[in-house]
Every structure is written in C-alpha cells, then in structure tokens.
Motif scaffolding. Structure first.
Motif, mmCIF file in Angstrom:
data_model
loop_
_atom_site.group_PDB
_atom_site.id
_atom_site.type_symbol
_atom_site.label_atom_id
_atom_site.label_comp_id
_atom_site.label_asym_id
_atom_site.label_seq_id
_atom_site.Cartn_x
_atom_site.Cartn_y
_atom_site.Cartn_z
ATOM 1 N N GLN A 19 -18.363 -25.546 -74.662
ATOM 2 C CA GLN A 19 -16.828 -26.064 -75.258
ATOM 3 C C GLN A 19 -15.685 -25.403 -74.900
ATOM 4 O O GLN A 19 -16.844 -23.717 -74.564
ATOM 5 C CB GLN A 19 -17.340 -26.700 -76.776
ATOM 6 N N TYR A 20 -14.364 -24.985 -75.076
ATOM 7 C CA TYR A 20 -13.867 -23.891 -74.796
ATOM 8 C C TYR A 20 -12.690 -24.437 -75.853
ATOM 9 O O TYR A 20 -12.068 -25.588 -75.732
ATOM 10 C CB TYR A 20 -13.240 -24.172 -73.379
ATOM 11 N N VAL A 21 -11.332 -23.178 -75.443
ATOM 12 C CA VAL A 21 -10.700 -22.863 -77.045
ATOM 13 C C VAL A 21 -10.052 -22.439 -75.983
ATOM 14 O O VAL A 21 -9.724 -21.427 -75.132
ATOM 15 C CB VAL A 21 -10.460 -22.842 -77.968
ATOM 16 N N HIS A 22 -8.090 -22.985 -76.243
ATOM 17 C CA HIS A 22 -7.084 -21.964 -76.017
ATOM 18 C C HIS A 22 -6.306 -21.629 -77.099
ATOM 19 O O HIS A 22 -6.392 -22.165 -78.077
ATOM 20 C CB HIS A 22 -6.228 -23.385 -75.198
ATOM 21 N N ASP A 50 -5.124 -25.540 -78.713
ATOM 22 C CA ASP A 50 -6.252 -26.911 -77.805
ATOM 23 C C ASP A 50 -7.650 -27.098 -78.160
ATOM 24 O O ASP A 50 -8.001 -25.836 -78.122
ATOM 25 C CB ASP A 50 -5.237 -26.319 -76.766
ATOM 26 N N GLY A 51 -8.148 -27.385 -78.280
ATOM 27 C CA GLY A 51 -8.869 -27.324 -78.618
ATOM 28 C C GLY A 51 -9.875 -27.859 -80.033
ATOM 29 O O GLY A 51 -9.200 -27.488 -80.902
ATOM 30 N N PRO A 52 -10.778 -27.504 -80.068
ATOM 31 C CA PRO A 52 -12.775 -27.025 -78.888
ATOM 32 C C PRO A 52 -12.589 -28.655 -77.909
ATOM 33 O O PRO A 52 -12.264 -30.087 -78.465
ATOM 34 C CB PRO A 52 -13.463 -27.298 -79.699
ATOM 35 N N THR A 53 -13.055 -28.171 -76.590
ATOM 36 C CA THR A 53 -12.420 -29.604 -75.572
ATOM 37 C C THR A 53 -14.621 -29.273 -74.434
ATOM 38 O O THR A 53 -14.170 -28.101 -74.471
ATOM 39 C CB THR A 53 -11.747 -29.112 -74.736
ATOM 40 N N LYS A 54 -14.519 -30.331 -74.264
ATOM 41 C CA LYS A 54 -16.057 -30.104 -73.468
ATOM 42 C C LYS A 54 -15.751 -30.000 -72.100
ATOM 43 O O LYS A 54 -13.923 -30.226 -71.153
ATOM 44 C CB LYS A 54 -16.240 -31.394 -73.501
ATOM 45 N N CYS A 55 -16.043 -29.114 -71.617
ATOM 46 C CA CYS A 55 -16.256 -28.557 -70.048
ATOM 47 C C CYS A 55 -15.754 -29.867 -68.981
ATOM 48 O O CYS A 55 -16.582 -30.602 -69.349
ATOM 49 C CB CYS A 55 -17.082 -27.519 -69.526
ATOM 50 N N VAL A 105 -13.986 -25.445 -67.601
ATOM 51 C CA VAL A 105 -12.523 -25.084 -68.105
ATOM 52 C C VAL A 105 -11.285 -25.528 -67.720
ATOM 53 O O VAL A 105 -11.129 -25.506 -66.196
ATOM 54 C CB VAL A 105 -12.071 -23.798 -68.897
ATOM 55 N N ARG A 111 -3.845 -28.914 -64.792
ATOM 56 C CA ARG A 111 -4.250 -30.598 -65.023
ATOM 57 C C ARG A 111 -5.665 -31.221 -64.643
ATOM 58 O O ARG A 111 -4.738 -31.115 -62.952
ATOM 59 C CB ARG A 111 -2.544 -31.272 -64.970
#
Length: 119
Positions: A19-22, A50-55, A105, A111
């Motif tokens: 997981q990652y965040v901006h 932005d996030g948390p988002t899955k890789c 990521v 995009r």
C-alpha cells in the motif's frame, strides 16, 4: 489551536504491505510517495492527498500502460527526484510495465491507462 481526535487520526496512516500514500509538503509544494508496511505520521506542514492505495500488480502474460511515467536513472533504475524529493515525470510519454517487475506504485502525475482486450 486545539487538535480534535479525528484531525489527529487523519495525520497518522498505517500502511499495510503493498500500500502507498501521496503526501503533500505544503512548505515546498512537493508530493512524495510513502510505501508500506509502515506508519506514516504527517508533520504540521504535511498532509495525505491520496491513498492509501494498493500497489499495481501485473499478472503473468498481462501488461499495464502508464502515461507520464517517472524518469529513471540509467545506472540503477531508481526514480529521479528533485531537491524536494518529488519524482520527475516524462510528460507526454507512455511506458509498458509487465509482470517481470515487482508490484509498483503510481507516482503523483502518473496515470494507469485502461487497456481493452483484443478479440
């Protein structure tokens, strides 16, 4: 100024593996990426934008198309960043990423382009 419990909790993000965040630094206006597993604690001049988002995971036999990919160093393939830690992009370019790479990521400005199956 009093911080509410909710505001304080929003400044701390627990990231699981992949997981990652901006995180935006409002002093420099640079957005960086933090990748888990870890606990991200934002300072007073930082906030998660932005996030948390899955890789992104590309399965064998498939590919991903990324617009505005990050610039990479020729020596070691690492991401080129500016003096504030923000990744530099190749605007107007596209890059194909396959399952040969580890999960990745999307850096700020990159995009993921949906690819339609042929047939």
């Amino acid at each position: 100024r009093q911080w509410s419990r909710t505001a304080a909790m929003e400044r701390v993000v627990d990231l699981e593996p992949l997981q990652y965040v901006h995180v935006l630094d409002t002093n420099t206006n640079a957005t960086t990426v933090r990748v888990g597993p870890c606990r991200v604690t934002c300072l007073g001049h930082e906030r998660v934008v932005d996030g948390p988002t899955k890789c992104v995971v590309v399965q064998p036999g498939q590919y991903a198309l990324v617009e505005n990919p990050v610039q990479r160093r020729k020596e070691d393939g690492g991401v080129v960043v500016d003096e504030h830690g923000q990744a530099q992009l190749r605007h107007g370019h596209a890059e194909v990423r396959t399952s040969e790479r580890e999960p990745f990521v999307l850096y700020p400005g990159e995009r993921l382009v949906p690819v339609r199956a042929q047939g």
